[in-house]
Design a protein around this motif. Structure first.
Motif, short mmCIF file in Angstrom:
data_model
loop_
_atom_site.label_atom_id
_atom_site.label_comp_id
_atom_site.label_asym_id
_atom_site.label_seq_id
_atom_site.Cartn_x
_atom_site.Cartn_y
_atom_site.Cartn_z
N LYS A 328 0.70 -1.20 -0.07
CA LYS A 328 0.18 -0.16 0.09
C LYS A 328 0.91 1.12 0.02
CE LYS A 328 -3.37 -2.74 2.74
NZ LYS A 328 -4.16 -2.52 3.85
N ASP A 329 2.12 1.13 0.21
CA ASP A 329 2.88 2.29 0.34
C ASP A 329 3.07 3.02 -1.25
OD1 ASP A 329 5.21 3.45 2.27
OD2 ASP A 329 6.20 3.54 0.30
N ASP A 330 3.36 4.25 -1.14
CA ASP A 330 3.59 5.04 -2.19
C ASP A 330 4.53 4.51 -3.22
OD1 ASP A 330 1.43 6.73 -1.38
OD2 ASP A 330 2.58 8.20 -0.46
N TYR A 331 5.85 3.98 -2.51
CA TYR A 331 6.82 3.55 -3.25
C TYR A 331 6.41 2.23 -3.87
CZ TYR A 331 10.15 7.40 -1.99
OH TYR A 331 10.97 8.64 -1.81
N HIS A 332 7.15 1.85 -4.86
CA HIS A 332 7.22 0.55 -5.37
C HIS A 332 8.33 -0.13 -5.06
CE1 HIS A 332 6.00 -2.28 -8.83
NE2 HIS A 332 7.27 -2.45 -8.73
N TYR A 333 8.15 -1.16 -4.21
CA TYR A 333 9.07 -2.12 -3.83
C TYR A 333 9.28 -3.33 -4.67
CZ TYR A 333 9.91 0.98 0.10
OH TYR A 333 10.11 2.03 0.93
N HIS A 334 10.12 -3.46 -5.43
CA HIS A 334 10.21 -4.44 -6.59
C HIS A 334 10.40 -5.92 -5.99
CE1 HIS A 334 11.56 -0.67 -8.48
NE2 HIS A 334 11.19 -1.06 -9.77
N LEU A 335 11.13 -6.19 -4.74
CA LEU A 335 11.40 -7.38 -4.48
C LEU A 335 11.48 -7.27 -2.60
CD1 LEU A 335 11.90 -10.28 -4.43
CD2 LEU A 335 14.44 -10.04 -4.73
N THR A 336 10.65 -7.84 -2.11
CA THR A 336 10.63 -7.89 -0.74
C THR A 336 11.11 -9.31 -0.37
OG1 THR A 336 9.05 -6.30 -0.41
CG2 THR A 336 9.39 -7.78 1.52
N LEU A 337 12.08 -9.66 0.64
CA LEU A 337 12.50 -10.89 1.16
C LEU A 337 12.18 -10.85 2.76
CD1 LEU A 337 16.23 -10.49 -0.57
CD2 LEU A 337 13.92 -11.72 -1.33
N VAL A 379 9.14 -15.51 0.44
CA VAL A 379 9.04 -16.07 1.93
C VAL A 379 9.79 -17.23 2.19
CG1 VAL A 379 7.56 -16.48 3.84
CG2 VAL A 379 6.56 -15.10 1.85
N ASN A 380 10.98 -16.98 2.72
CA ASN A 380 12.22 -18.10 2.92
C ASN A 380 11.34 -19.01 4.30
OD1 ASN A 380 14.52 -19.21 4.46
ND2 ASN A 380 15.36 -18.63 2.49
#
Length: 409
Positions: A328-337, A379-380
């Motif tokens: 939902k954040d204004d920034y686009h986070y390409h990959l989350t770990l 999701v590790n």
């Protein structure tokens, strides 16, 4: 005290009921005595470990974990056996009642149990029984390297083919086999990735749990370094501390230990990974979790000095953060770990066919790669284990992610 009495009564009642299946299936008394002996030893050890055997300062010491694991194994055997017995007993009650009221019988009597159903129940019950024992003996160290290729339209050109190794949820306080951990560390290094990212839960509760393993984890190597964030267990929130100062010092000790091991610990901060004129923003937040877990993560603060146009990789321990905040954040986070779920250390996975674990009832994103709104999360499944001292079907994971620039069409 009352809960222990009720638990013992419940456990013994399950055991007595299971014993009926054994008596139907076999006429050898030694089988009954062996079952009763194992059941009572497991119960006695569990009670001892969680009362007089309490280890000061830990929620689950290794002896307590194994006591819990063995109890879980016996309960699984009993539960499945009883499922068959209970279903047959309902049928026997109906059949006995029918004969009494409609079949002309003057007395109420139950038909005998069918040996076939008891054998079937016992046979099926032996599957989880054996699997849980295997999970404690071998499964917890059955390390898997899972490789993913992810394509992005806007990946900086110099990072095409950039390789990331992610590990998570070490839980060093649970380790009990140095050779297996040495093997796993070598396996991580064999990937020869550009960067190693650790996404939280280095310990179960105390920084001292990592002391025997710190030198070994210091040998992890990657061209562009090692980065880490904190997980919910790293704060020491799950044990009683004598003073707030001791708890605070424990966290500081863990932070310092991670730095001494060569990890750049990101505490609501960012770093830039650079190749020539190209760069990737690596953002790391403290733990943020839904449902009562610590919410120390501050995404706005962590990304306050990066540009909205940057290609971004976010390290955040709990995947509920991605679902509730990051997407939902204004920034686009390409990959989350992320990590945290462990895949519940129990489930069934057949690539391309089945992917199931009871943890999916709590976490929508619980293992592997997901994509929402053009953003990826991995999701590790976790490096270590906690609680049940094993893994069944959901093996310890080393994630290797290769970033690819999507070809122009």
């Amino acid at each position: 005290m009352l809960r222990w009495i009720l638990f013992v009564i419940f456990y013994l009642a399950l055991g007595a009921y299971t014993l009926q299946a054994l008596k139907t299936a076999t006429r050898y008394p030694w089988v009954y005595y062996l079952f009763m002996a194992i059941s009572l030893l497991v119960l006695g050890n569990f009670i001892y470990q969680f009362t007089w055997g309490e280890t000061q300062g830990r929620v689950l010491s290794r002896p307590k974990s194994y006591a819990f694991g063995l109890l879980l194994t016996v309960l699984a055997f009993q539960a499945i056996t009883i499922l068959f017995l209970f279903s047959e007993d309902i049928f026997r009650l109906i059949a006995g009642g029918y004969q009494r009221f409609f079949g002309g019988s003057k007395t109420f009597s139950l038909p005998e149990r069918r040996r076939f159903l008891s054998l079937l129940g016992l046979g099926l019950a032996s599957i989880p029984f054996g699997a849980l024992l295997y999970g404690m003996y071998k499964g917890k160290y059955n390390f898997q390297v899972l490789k993913y290729n992810l394509e992005f339209d806007d990946l900086p050109e110099a990072f095409d083919g950039y390789q990331i190794t992610q590990i998570s949820d070490v839980h060093s306080g649970s380790f009990d086999d140095r050779k297996k951990i040495e093997y796993a560390i070598n396996l991580v290094n064999q990937q020869e990735s550009d960067v190693i990212l650790f996404t939280g839960d280095m310990v179960n509760n105390k920084s001292e749990e990592m002391v025997p393993w710190a030198e070994l984890f210091s040998t992890l190597k990657a061209k562009d370094g090692k980065f880490s964030v904190l997980g919910n267990h790293d704060y020491g929130d799950y044990i009683q501390w004598e003073t707030a100062e001791l708890k605070s010092q424990n966290l500081e000790n863990l932070k310092n230990m991670q730095r001494e091991m060569g990890f750049d610990l990101l505490l609501n901060e960012h770093r830039y990974l650079k190749k020539g004129v190209d760069q990737i923003a690596l953002v790391g937040v403290e733990n943020w979790g839904r449902g009562g877990f610590k919410k120390a993560g501050d995404l706005k603060r962590a990304s306050s000095e990066i540009n909205s146009a940057d290609f971004k990789i976010l390290m955040s321990h709990d995947p509920s953060h991605w679902e509730d905040v990051v997407l939902k954040d204004d920034y686009h986070y390409h990959l989350t770990l992320s990590g945290h779920t462990h895949g519940m250390q129990f489930g069934i996975e057949i690539p391309g066919w089945v992917k199931w674990s009871p943890v999916k009832w709590r976490y929508k994103y619980w293992a592997g790669i997901y994509k929402e709104l053009g953003q990826f999360i991995n999701v590790n499944r976790g490096f270590g284990f906690l609680g049940y001292p094993g893994r069944v079907g959901i093996w310890p994971e080393i994630s290797v992610i290769t970033l690819k620039r999507k070809p122009l069409t």
